[in-house]
Design a protein around this motif. Structure first.
Motif, PDB file in Angstrom:
ATOM      1  N   ALA A  69       0.842  -1.204   0.000  1.00 35.65           N
ATOM      2  CA  ALA A  69       0.000   0.000   0.000  1.00 35.65           C
ATOM      3  C   ALA A  69       0.878   1.256   0.000  1.00 35.65           C
ATOM      4  N   SER A  70       1.934   1.271   0.799  1.00 34.51           N
ATOM      5  CA  SER A  70       2.845   2.424   0.841  1.00 34.51           C
ATOM      6  C   SER A  70       3.548   2.607  -0.506  1.00 34.51           C
ATOM      7  N   SER A  71       3.951   1.490  -1.118  1.00 29.12           N
ATOM      8  CA  SER A  71       4.619   1.555  -2.424  1.00 29.12           C
ATOM      9  C   SER A  71       3.665   2.083  -3.489  1.00 29.12           C
ATOM     10  N   LEU A  72       2.432   1.582  -3.484  1.00 29.83           N
ATOM     11  CA  LEU A  72       1.449   2.063  -4.454  1.00 29.83           C
ATOM     12  C   LEU A  72       1.116   3.534  -4.217  1.00 29.83           C
ATOM     13  N   SER A  73       1.052   3.928  -2.958  1.00 31.39           N
ATOM     14  CA  SER A  73       0.780   5.332  -2.631  1.00 31.39           C
ATOM     15  C   SER A  73       1.930   6.225  -3.119  1.00 31.39           C
ATOM     16  N   ALA A  74       3.165   5.795  -2.913  1.00 42.35           N
ATOM     17  CA  ALA A  74       4.321   6.569  -3.368  1.00 42.35           C
ATOM     18  C   ALA A  74       4.340   6.639  -4.891  1.00 42.35           C
ATOM     19  N   LEU A  75       4.037   5.530  -5.550  1.00 43.48           N
ATOM     20  CA  LEU A  75       3.996   5.497  -7.011  1.00 43.48           C
ATOM     21  C   LEU A  75       2.891   6.415  -7.546  1.00 43.48           C
ATOM     22  N   ALA A  76       1.742   6.399  -6.909  1.00 40.12           N
ATOM     23  CA  ALA A  76       0.636   7.276  -7.328  1.00 40.12           C
ATOM     24  C   ALA A  76       1.008   8.742  -7.114  1.00 40.12           C
ATOM     25  N   THR A  77       1.695   9.056  -6.013  1.00 40.48           N
ATOM     26  CA  THR A  77       2.123  10.429  -5.758  1.00 40.48           C
ATOM     27  C   THR A  77       3.122  10.888  -6.819  1.00 40.48           C
TER      28      THR A  77
ATOM     29  N   GLY B  26       3.407   9.700  -9.857  1.00 40.27           N
ATOM     30  CA  GLY B  26       2.655   9.812 -11.112  1.00 40.27           C
ATOM     31  C   GLY B  26       1.861  11.113 -11.158  1.00 40.27           C
ATOM     32  N   ALA B  27       1.218  11.466 -10.035  1.00 39.77           N
ATOM     33  CA  ALA B  27       0.451  12.718  -9.977  1.00 39.77           C
ATOM     34  C   ALA B  27       1.375  13.922 -10.126  1.00 39.77           C
ATOM     35  N   LEU B  28       2.558  13.844  -9.498  1.00 45.25           N
ATOM     36  CA  LEU B  28       3.534  14.920  -9.621  1.00 45.25           C
ATOM     37  C   LEU B  28       3.988  15.059 -11.075  1.00 45.25           C
ATOM     38  N   TRP B  29       4.260  13.944 -11.740  1.00 46.23           N
ATOM     39  CA  TRP B  29       4.677  13.964 -13.146  1.00 46.23           C
ATOM     40  C   TRP B  29       3.579  14.571 -14.023  1.00 46.23           C
ATOM     41  N   VAL B  30       2.326  14.151 -13.807  1.00 46.69           N
ATOM     42  CA  VAL B  30       1.205  14.694 -14.586  1.00 46.69           C
ATOM     43  C   VAL B  30       1.068  16.199 -14.325  1.00 46.69           C
ATOM     44  N   GLY B  31       1.206  16.617 -13.075  1.00 46.15           N
ATOM     45  CA  GLY B  31       1.110  18.043 -12.731  1.00 46.15           C
ATOM     46  C   GLY B  31       2.182  18.870 -13.423  1.00 46.15           C
ATOM     47  N   ILE B  32       3.399  18.354 -13.436  1.00 47.77           N
ATOM     48  CA  ILE B  32       4.498  19.057 -14.107  1.00 47.77           C
ATOM     49  C   ILE B  32       4.222  19.166 -15.602  1.00 47.77           C
TER      50      ILE B  32
END
Length: 186
Positions: free
Chosen positions: A8-16, A18-24
């Motif tokens: 769950a922590s790994s998926l949460s970090a990966l999602a964060t 990914g969201a940061l990459w999309v935001g940039i």
């Protein structure tokens, strides 16, 4: 259970990440679109500046008929002034070419300057003439003898430095000379 927490922590970090990459990416695309919009806005205003030459009849009391002088006009139809306006004067009758400095042209106005005396049949009128100017943002523009607008670049400067002196000079066409008016004796 601990493996589920790690997953769950790994998926949460990966999602964060990914969201940061999309935001940039969204910010970069937005910045690029704004920059393109500003360039188009500047080009729109620069596109509202034009220059042309016309033969204007001038009464000269030393001559029996009016002479025709080449007069350059600069029209600024934009909502902003243009600065460092210079009209390119082509070579006529072996006289060297050069620029005629006009300075500033106010918004929604027209400026004119004398280009030459007695040019007569050597000028197709009205005809676009090359012009150089700066917009409010300080961007240099060139409109060539065909009316095409260019933003000033080193390539434009190099092309203007060669023997022709213009980015794209319009072909010259000769008009027939007007016959002198007969002088009436009073």
């Amino acid at each position: 259970m601990e493996e589920i927490n790690v997953l769950a922590s790994s998926l949460s970090a990966l999602a964060t990440a990914g969201a940061l990459w999309v935001g940039i990416r969204v910010l970069r695309n937005d910045h690029r679109a704004n920059a393109e919009r500003l360039v188009e806005e500047r080009r729109k205003y620069a596109g509202m500046v034009s220059a042309w030459g016309e033969l204007v009849e001038v009464l000269d009391h030393s001559m029996p008929y009016p002479r025709q002088d080449l007069t350059y006009f600069v029209q600024n139809n934009s909502d902003s002034p243009v600065f460092e306006v210079a009209v390119y004067m082509p070579e006529t009758y072996g006289e060297p070419r050069g620029n005629i400095a006009i300075g500033m042209v106010a918004p929604q106005s027209k400026a004119n300057c004398l280009g030459g005396h007695g040019i007569g049949g050597e000028f197709l009128q009205p005809a676009p003439v090359p012009i150089f100017f700066s917009d409010v943002a300080g961007v240099r523009w060139v409109r060539d003898g065909r009316g095409t607008l260019y933003e000033w670049t080193e390539d434009i400067e190099r092309r203007l430095s060669d023997e022709s002196g213009v980015v794209g000079d319009a072909p010259r066409t000769t008009l027939p000379r007007r016959a002198p008016s007969p002088q009436l004796d009073s």
